[in-house]
Scaffold this active site. Structure first.
Site, mmCIF file in Angstrom:
data_model
loop_
_atom_site.group_PDB
_atom_site.id
_atom_site.type_symbol
_atom_site.label_atom_id
_atom_site.label_comp_id
_atom_site.label_asym_id
_atom_site.label_seq_id
_atom_site.Cartn_x
_atom_site.Cartn_y
_atom_site.Cartn_z
ATOM 1 N N CYS A 110 0.831 -1.216 0.000
ATOM 2 C CA CYS A 110 0.000 0.000 0.000
ATOM 3 C C CYS A 110 0.861 1.261 0.000
ATOM 4 C CB CYS A 110 -1.006 -0.032 1.145
ATOM 5 S SG CYS A 110 -2.371 1.114 0.844
ATOM 6 N N HIS A 215 -3.693 -4.940 0.526
ATOM 7 C CA HIS A 215 -3.190 -5.279 1.870
ATOM 8 C C HIS A 215 -3.282 -6.788 2.113
ATOM 9 C CE1 HIS A 215 -2.444 -1.431 4.005
ATOM 10 N NE2 HIS A 215 -3.320 -0.939 3.160
ATOM 11 N N GLU A 217 -1.659 -8.569 4.084
ATOM 12 C CA GLU A 217 -1.515 -8.900 5.516
ATOM 13 C C GLU A 217 -2.870 -8.950 6.221
ATOM 14 O OE1 GLU A 217 -1.256 -5.883 4.432
ATOM 15 O OE2 GLU A 217 -2.225 -4.611 5.931
#
Ligand code: MN
Length: 240
Positions: A110, A215, A217
């Site tokens: 990001c 994202h 994660e």
């Protein structure tokens, strides 16, 4: 004891307003889950430690966060640019350039893709909705849970992102109001959204230098498919 796990430096978040530094555990948990040993890189003004940190790390993960100061890519700050963090820009732009110089694996998420692009000479849209008027964009700052995929990306074959997903189309989450405008020299676009925004870049002449606009994660906890990119990154950090 022999060192077996690659040491991955993960940059911390930083709030200028509150003088407060933190990091979502999902970043370092992802690294640790795929065989890396994660350490958090502090956002410090103390430049003398930057080289020591990067030289000890086998790879660098640049995390999400606030907007890069547009002066870093030669533009004034427009009204629609978001919060900026000068110290974080300083640390992360340095780490990105130095990782490329040292050919250490580099993954940007990001804000991280934006830092990599700016560090190596590219530019950003300060706000996609204010600055892209030739077509209708979809929602890139989703109003859905962080783990939920809200838009499709089209992936170039033969790229790291392709290898991470094993297919040419994937679904990702989206929490950005900026995007890459001019791609940094040496990098190429390896995926884009169906409305034409750049969603990942890579540099083929380096061991591993990848930025993604989504994202992962926040997604791997629900679907391990999204660990693929972390696995590929940490795998490259093992190679000396
Ligand atoms: Mn997006």
């Amino acid at each position: 004891m022999e060192k077996t796990k690659p040491l991955i430096g993960v940059t911390a978040h930083f709030s200028t307003e509150n003088d407060y530094s933190w990091l979502r555990p999902v970043y370092y948990d992802a690294i640790n889950k795929v065989g890396g040993a994660a350490v958090i890189i502090p956002i410090t003004d103390e430049e003398s430690v930057y080289d020591d940190i990067i030289e000890r790390c086998d790879g660098i993960l640049l995390t999400g966060g606030a907007d890069v100061d547009p002066h870093r890519y030669g533009e004034d700050i427009k009204v629609f640019n978001g919060e900026i963090s000068p110290i974080r820009d300083k640390v992360e732009l340095y780490l990105a350039r130095r990782a490329v110089e040292l050919n250490k694996p580099l993954l940007g998420i990001c804000r991280g893709i934006q830092v990599i692009n700016v560090a190596l000479g590219g530019t950003l849209y300060q706000d996609i909705h204010a600055q892209i008027k030739d077509r209708e964009l979809m929602q890139h700052f989703q109003k859905a849970p962080r783990w939920y995929p809200t838009h499709k990306i089209l992936i170039e074959k033969g790229s790291h992102v392709f290898n991470a997903f094993g297919k040419t189309e994937a679904w990702v989450n989206s929490f950005h109001h900026q995007a890459i405008k001019d791609v940094a020299p040496g990098f190429r676009v390896t995926s884009h959204s169906t409305d034409g925004l750049i969603e990942s870049i890579e540099n083929d002449s380096l061991k591993f230098a990848v930025g993604v606009q989504w994202h992962p994660e926040a997604m791997w906890g629900k679907d391990e498919e999204y660990l693929g990119l972390f696995r590929l990154f940490v795998g490259h950090c093992r190679v000396k």
